[in-house]
Design an enzyme around this catalytic site. Structure first.
Site, PDB file in Angstrom:
ATOM      1  N   CYS A 139     127.894   8.078  29.408  1.00  6.78           N
ATOM      2  CA  CYS A 139     128.218   6.936  30.252  1.00  6.78           C
ATOM      3  C   CYS A 139     129.388   7.189  31.195  1.00  6.78           C
ATOM      4  CB  CYS A 139     128.521   5.744  29.343  1.00  6.78           C
ATOM      5  SG  CYS A 139     128.915   4.255  30.214  1.00  6.78           S
TER       6      CYS A 139
ATOM      7  N   HIS B 250     127.915   1.046  28.577  1.00  7.91           N
ATOM      8  CA  HIS B 250     127.305   0.601  29.812  1.00  7.91           C
ATOM      9  C   HIS B 250     128.313   0.723  30.933  1.00  7.91           C
ATOM     10  CE1 HIS B 250     124.768  -2.925  31.652  1.00  7.91           C
ATOM     11  NE2 HIS B 250     124.744  -1.845  32.387  1.00  7.91           N
TER      12      HIS B 250
END
Lengths: 322, 348
Positions: free
Chosen positions: A89, A165
């Site tokens: 990420c 995320h």
């Protein structure tokens, strides 16, 4: 099974990210944490190449998946890669900005990567990132894994459910884009210029912050900006007042202090402390002090368990307080 | 991974604020007595663009102290010698000005964070992060033991009485020092439940209650849940404040120097800062978890330990203890303090 290699979890820390970018052979960039969106703070940070939201949550989140306005066509001018590997990420977030800023000198490695993957579909772009030895090895060098810990994901069952995320905001060719790694495509939020995009993005970010805060989702907001010392030094070359000169020299000094701190923190992060820990335990054992330390540790553990049980009991008693 | 980002609030919060009282000299003596007034320490950038350190009387709202601090002029240090309360010192390096404070927040789990924040602000760094990184770098450690109180002495008895009266005593039991480790749930006595028998509305414990609470805690067997069984965490074994004194010993220090990162200077001071760093705490945490997972066979072998010693941190510690005893038995004349690596030794 095609082995994409293990990506380790790294801290979303400005010092880590700044160094990460340097190790990708991109120069002149630093990363700062943003904790206020007021005009003055943002002014201090300019020029800002992009903003990154990084957060984690467990289980499902309705903000992932396809956005109604997501542009699913492969627009050559916007580099959009889907997030394929959870732990990657941080690196993907950084690249989502770097690879979309023509004014940044990417250096040979990233430029080559960008050219090579330019025509790929978003998921293939993401796969290419996770397969890149350079990207993965630089990324992993900041993890706290020690050589003996083979599979980080097996260590803590808590970490299995965590989803990481990122959402980036970057101005590209006169429009403000939202790049969400878990979405299907980039989202065009409207026209903007290099000068006013921060103002335009502020309400969008504030809305997200409010949403996450109320859902108790923890997050970081980071800005990719031009290296401050470079900016200050450039200003020193122009015709300025004595006061401003003094102020700039002071700011340069603070930047140096900060970077020295980053260097130290990164050095400690990367260091394998196992020999150190082993030796200090040995010393305690040799001095006959280890038993006392173990007893102390047991007491602390018991205290914490009791406190947790109490908290749980109170939370249950008072209903859905937390 | 992420740190908590404060949501926008209508009232502007100061970069750092926490409850604290003052300690002042009694007359011309060097005895520092605690001022019982409830106060607040906070810092903020003033209209003059300079960083201010404030102390305010919480009852009257009066801002009694307003000090301008320039970068690197002052430091905020915990006074280790005072074990009854959490005493800190705002120490001006340029002048001889020293201001002592005592923490008034019932829980001490934010102490380290607050001290770090103050130091960052004192030195012109305006970021503030909750977890993960704190300034233990070139600006000096906030937990440097105060060797020199410059002739001052804290009236600990009086402070103790005050603490009990204020209910700020919930944070720590009299003799133990707190663990500055990064774990959010710190090791504090659960005095929130000590309301029974309290004489004021705030949590207050009589000395007898404190004593029996300690006994109860040390005997607790809490039923299991979660990864960690009845095992220990390395962070509690190698508590920085407890290990620090050991590092002043030259033999101990030189045994550990080779295992520091290469770019760190080999001094006892640096050793102390390293073990107080969040990165070291994370290393301890990672290793604890890895040991509990039972995955570290290869590591144990490499250190000369029996890989079937069982899993968990305590098993690891006992294995090292046994290794030391065995080595002593085999080499009774050798001083093992200088032994720097886990050599495989002949098995009995």
């Amino acid at each position: 099974m095609s082995y994409a290699g293990d990506w380790c979890l790294i801290e979303s820390d400005p010092g880590v990210f700044t160094e990460l970018i340097k190790k990708f052979n991109v120069s002149g960039i630093q990363v700062e944490e943003v904790w206020s969106l007021d005009a003055q703070t943002l002014e201090e940070l300019k020029p800002v190449y992009g903003l990154i939201f990084l957060f984690k949550w467990q289980g499902n989140d309705d903000s992932s998946g396809s956005h109604p306005d997501a542009d699913l066509s492969i627009d050559d001018s916007v580099y959009f890669a889907k997030q394929v590997v959870n732990n990657a990420c941080a690196t993907q977030a950084i690249l989502s900005i770097l690879l979309n800023c023509p004014s940044i000198d990417l250096g040979p490695d990233l430029q080559q990567f960008k050219d090579f993957t330019r025509e790929f579909e978003p998921s293939d772009k993401g796969l290419a990132m996770t397969n890149s030895d350079l990207l993965r090895s630089v990324h992993n060098s900041f993890s706290r894994s020690d050589p003996f810990i083979m599979d980080p994901s097996e260590l803590s069952s808590n970490e299995k459910e965590d989803i990481f995320h990122f959402i980036s905001y970057v101005p590209i060719h006169g429009a403000l884009y939202e790049l969400d790694g878990l979405s299907n495509g980039p989202v065009n939020l409207g026209p903007c210029t290099d000068d006013d995009w921060l103002e335009k993005v502020r309400p969008v970010i504030q809305e997200r912050m409010a949403r996450y805060a109320s859902a108790e989702i923890r997050f970081n907001l980071l800005a990719l900006i031009k290296n401050r010392e470079d900016v200050y030094k450039k200003r020193l070359e122009s015709d300025i007042s004595f006061e401003e000169r003094e102020e700039l020299l002071h700011k340069i000094e603070l930047e140096n202090i900060k970077f020295k701190r980053y260097e130290r923190e990164n050095s400690l992060r990367k260091h394998n402390f196992i020999p150190f820990i082993y030796n200090i335990i040995r010393i305690l054992a040799e001095r006959g002090e280890l038993d006392a330390r173990i007893e102390h540790a047991k007491k602390e553990m018991a205290k914490r368990k009791k406190e947790r049980a109490e908290k749980k009991k109170n939370a249950e008693a008072s209903g859905s307080k937390n | 991974m992420a740190s908590l980002f404060p949501a926008p609030v209508p009232r502007r919060k100061y970069p750092v604020e926490f409850k604290a009282g003052k300690l002042k000299r009694e007359g011309t003596s060097n005895l520092l007595k605690a001022d019982e007034r409830k106060g607040l320490i906070y810092m903020d950038q003033g209209d003059d663009q300079l960083m201010h350190f404030y102390w305010k009387d919480r009852k009257t709202g009066n801002v009694e102290d307003d000090l301008i601090v320039f970068p690197e002029e002052a430091e905020f240090i915990r006074v280790e010698q005072c074990t009854t309360g959490r005493v800190c010192l705002l120490n001006f390096k340029s002048s001889s000005q020293k201001l002592f404070f005592w923490m008034q927040d019932a829980k001490d789990d934010k102490d380290e964070e607050n001290i770090n924040k103050v130091n960052r602000l004192l030195n012109g760094l305006t970021e503030s992060r909750q977890q993960g990184t704190s300034s233990t770098g070139p600006l000096g450690s906030p937990f440097r033991a105060m060797d020199d109180l410059s002739g001052f002495e804290v009236d600990q008895e009086q402070l103790l009485q005050l603490l009990q009266g204020h209910g700020a005593f919930g944070g720590s039991l009299p003799i133990t020092s707190t663990t500055p480790a990064s774990e959010p749930q710190s090791a504090t006595a659960a005095t929130s439940e000590a309301g029974t028998g309290a004489q004021t509305s705030e949590n207050m414990l009589t000395p007898e209650q404190l004593g029996s609470l300690r006994n109860i805690l040390s005997e607790i067997q809490v039923p299991e849940g979660g990864n960690q069984q009845s095992d220990v965490n390395l962070i509690d074994v190698l508590t920085p404040s407890e290990i620090s004194p050991l590092l002043s010993n030259p033999e101990v220090a030189s045994a550990l120097f080779p295992h520091l990162p290469n770019d760190i200077n080999r001094t006892p001071e640096e050793l102390r800062e390293v073990i107080q760093s969040p990165q070291f705490a994370q290393a301890l945490q990672s290793l604890s978890i890895a040991l509990q997972s039972g995955q570290l066979g290869p590591l144990l072998t490499q250190l000369g330990l029996d890989p079937s010693a069982g899993s968990g941190v305590e098993a690891f510690l006992r294995a090292i203890q046994n290794q030391v005893s065995r080595q002593r038995r085999n080499n009774p004349e050798e001083d093992n303090t200088d032994d720097q690596s886990g050599d495989r030794m002949e098995e009995d």
